[in-house]
Design an enzyme around this catalytic site. Sequence first.
Site, short mmCIF file in Angstrom:
data_model
loop_
_atom_site.label_atom_id
_atom_site.label_comp_id
_atom_site.label_asym_id
_atom_site.label_seq_id
_atom_site.Cartn_x
_atom_site.Cartn_y
_atom_site.Cartn_z
N TRP A 112 -4.77 13.62 0.74
CA TRP A 112 -3.41 13.44 0.19
C TRP A 112 -3.16 14.37 -0.99
O TRP A 112 -2.02 14.59 -1.39
CB TRP A 112 -3.19 11.98 -0.23
CG TRP A 112 -3.97 11.50 -1.44
CD1 TRP A 112 -5.30 11.67 -1.68
CD2 TRP A 112 -3.45 10.78 -2.57
NE1 TRP A 112 -5.66 11.10 -2.88
CE2 TRP A 112 -4.54 10.53 -3.44
CE3 TRP A 112 -2.20 10.31 -2.93
CZ2 TRP A 112 -4.40 9.85 -4.66
CZ3 TRP A 112 -2.06 9.63 -4.13
CH2 TRP A 112 -3.16 9.40 -4.98
N ASP A 113 -4.23 14.96 -1.52
CA ASP A 113 -4.13 15.91 -2.62
C ASP A 113 -3.04 16.94 -2.34
O ASP A 113 -2.28 17.34 -3.23
CB ASP A 113 -5.45 16.68 -2.81
CG ASP A 113 -6.67 15.78 -2.96
OD1 ASP A 113 -6.65 14.66 -2.42
OD2 ASP A 113 -7.65 16.20 -3.60
N GLU A 133 -10.19 4.18 -5.74
CA GLU A 133 -11.13 3.91 -4.64
C GLU A 133 -12.26 2.96 -5.02
O GLU A 133 -13.05 2.57 -4.17
CB GLU A 133 -11.71 5.23 -4.15
CG GLU A 133 -10.67 6.12 -3.49
CD GLU A 133 -11.22 7.49 -3.11
OE1 GLU A 133 -12.12 8.00 -3.83
OE2 GLU A 133 -10.74 8.04 -2.11
N LYS A 162 -10.88 4.00 -10.95
CA LYS A 162 -11.35 5.38 -10.84
C LYS A 162 -10.29 6.38 -11.31
O LYS A 162 -10.60 7.36 -11.98
CB LYS A 162 -11.69 5.66 -9.38
CG LYS A 162 -12.20 7.05 -9.11
CD LYS A 162 -12.59 7.22 -7.66
CE LYS A 162 -13.15 8.60 -7.39
NZ LYS A 162 -13.51 8.78 -5.99
N GLN A 163 -9.05 6.13 -10.92
CA GLN A 163 -8.00 7.12 -11.18
C GLN A 163 -6.65 6.43 -11.24
O GLN A 163 -6.53 5.26 -10.87
CB GLN A 163 -8.00 8.17 -10.08
CG GLN A 163 -7.67 7.64 -8.70
CD GLN A 163 -8.16 8.55 -7.59
OE1 GLN A 163 -9.31 8.52 -7.18
NE2 GLN A 163 -7.25 9.39 -7.09
O1 IFM Z 1 -8.22 12.54 -2.52
C1 IFM Z 1 -9.18 12.39 -3.50
C2 IFM Z 1 -9.32 10.93 -3.81
O2 IFM Z 1 -8.12 10.40 -4.31
C3 IFM Z 1 -10.43 10.70 -4.79
N1 IFM Z 1 -11.66 11.25 -4.29
C4 IFM Z 1 -11.59 12.66 -4.00
C5 IFM Z 1 -10.50 12.97 -3.01
C6 IFM Z 1 -10.40 14.48 -2.76
O3 IFM Z 1 -9.97 15.14 -3.92
#
Ligand code: IFM
Length: 663
Positions: free
Chosen positions: A302-303, A443, A555-556
């Site tokens: 999705w990046d 995640e 995580k984010q």
């Molecule tokens: O798409 C990301 C995900 O959100 C977090 N882990 C790494 C992936 C690739 O950059």
Amino acid sequence: MKILKESGFSAEKIVENGNKFLIGNGYLGYRGTLDEFGAKECVGLNIAGLYDGVAGKWRETVNAFNPFYCLICADGAPLDVRGENIFSHEIALDMEKGTFFRETVFSVGGGRVTLFSERFISAVEKDLLCSRLRLTSEKNISLHITAGIDADIWDLNGPHLCEVETHCGGTFAEASGKTQELGIPVRVVCTFSHPLKRVRGGMGEISINLKAGESFVLDRVARVLVGEEGFSETDFLTAQEAHRREWARLWSLARLDAKGDARAQFALDYSVYHLLILAPKGNYSIAARGLSGQTYKGAVFWDTEIFLLPFYMDVLPQCAKRLVEYRVNTLPAAREKAKSYGFGGAFYAWESQNGYDACSDFNVTDVFTHRPVRTYFKEKQIHISADVAYAILKYYGRTQDDEFMLRGGLETVLSCAEFARTYSYYNHVKKRYELLDVIGPDEYHERVNNNAYTNYMFYLTAKEGVALAEKFLKKYPACGEKLLENLPAKILEKLKEWTEKLYLPQPNGEGIIEQFDGYFRLEDVGVEEVRSRLCHPNEYWGGSGGVATATRVIKQADVIMLFNLYPDLFSEEIRRANYDFYLPYTEHGSSLSRCSYAIAACNIGRREEAYSAFLESAEIDLRGGGKQWAGEVYIGGTHPAASGGAWIAAFYGLGFGKKEDLQ
Ligand code: IFM
């Protein structure tokens, strides 16, 4: 001057510099390694969109044979940066010219010998890469050069090329092979400006006597030919001229102005450089680690839709179109994935390799037991389909490209919504649809219910998709049937009913939207406390047994991402409250996170915070930062999403607009 330089040599930095000094043209990437390096030093010539899998290992992108290998001996002494006889050493990446340079001065027999080399991957011809090597000496010396195509390839899960054949003669060398799975021919063909003698395989030798003060120049012009692609000759200077002209054009489109802030300007230029070297040249998309190697299997996440597309929409619209086309072209694979799990519509690959999902059931290895850990990214990170729909809608909003929407864009959006509708569960007690058992952008918390980001994203994209479909049906009555022919009967009515009843978590009394059902009940500890509980530095934080799993540490950016994509959905007060609430719980374990907070901070008027998060993101590959390991899996490489996110923050948030005086 957009030149990144590094002086001195350190063996520990070979891998990091391979990423940092990467060159590329959207199709090929060549790591910032040195002429005398080989597979052990992770020399990599990565090909976008070409995948291969070896039985029992992960499928990943293919690396090609290395046409630029070269080992030089001067009066019998090897000119190798790892040797003792180094007087000085410098590497440089000229971002204006898309060119890598190296200059090493060796002490040989009481005099100095300078090895200068430069290389670029043509910004004009997708299969072309060129190198020029110049040797000069203070004294008369004899030079013995071994050059040619190194067929020993660095792979994470290879070898991918079989039936390898190499040959070399005169001014020509070639290495060819076939991918293991599909038997796709891959050839690297190289021409030299000086004939090679005493050839062995793809290598040959050049011996000359070099007079004091004179130079010996060796040009190499190579092509990476996949499938039936044919070879055509050119020379270094012709290719260089066209390449530089194209880079000047690219910068004239992409240049931003950080208003006299030298650090921000450099970081921004470096981010833009990376985005430019990733602009696809054909029918494929951009991998999460770009062209820096095979990390994350060379797959598309999705990046691309969320962090990279905005740059291309503004700067290189043709490439933006390729990115959205990629998802439309891989709609059949997304439909198949949905069907395989018993759902309707389109469930996009979490890690897409031409549409096929490369994400493994065991994406992490436990550092203590060395056992594979079951992860559910592939099955549960369903927001990928909403992200794809969002990107297509954004692209349409910008371009009003009806033809693209009629040719599959709109069908893709509706198929993504239909997938979520069939995935959802109707709660008869609460009288609402819910999205249960999912993973949001964070995640670390797997298999949660009603992740706010996921629910809202599907709600908004479905609503917009339906509205657009109705508009198209009126505007193009003749195309109406075709538009909906691959979708279930009464799809628009069904989606309308669904969006009306889909559960959308609301802000609580403090204005906070709960990331998922039960998140507020998790242990209320901060990131540093959780970090202090680690027993191993590379331990995985999430999944069933991770240190973060039972805590609020994420995580984010997750809820925050929703505000970034739909800034008008909630008031600034709510956005601010959520930013302040979630930031202390965010580990930034993903390179997507800092830039997300940078964008979020811009949207609530926190310029200083935005600025420092922007720098963190834009400088990630300059620092050599980012996690290198997830459990026992290598995840190093460049971080395109961090570059793209930094660009969004800079351009849309910090006001680093386009430079008026483009040269
Ligand atoms: O798409 C990301 C995900 O959100 C977090 N882990 C790494 C992936 C690739 O950059």
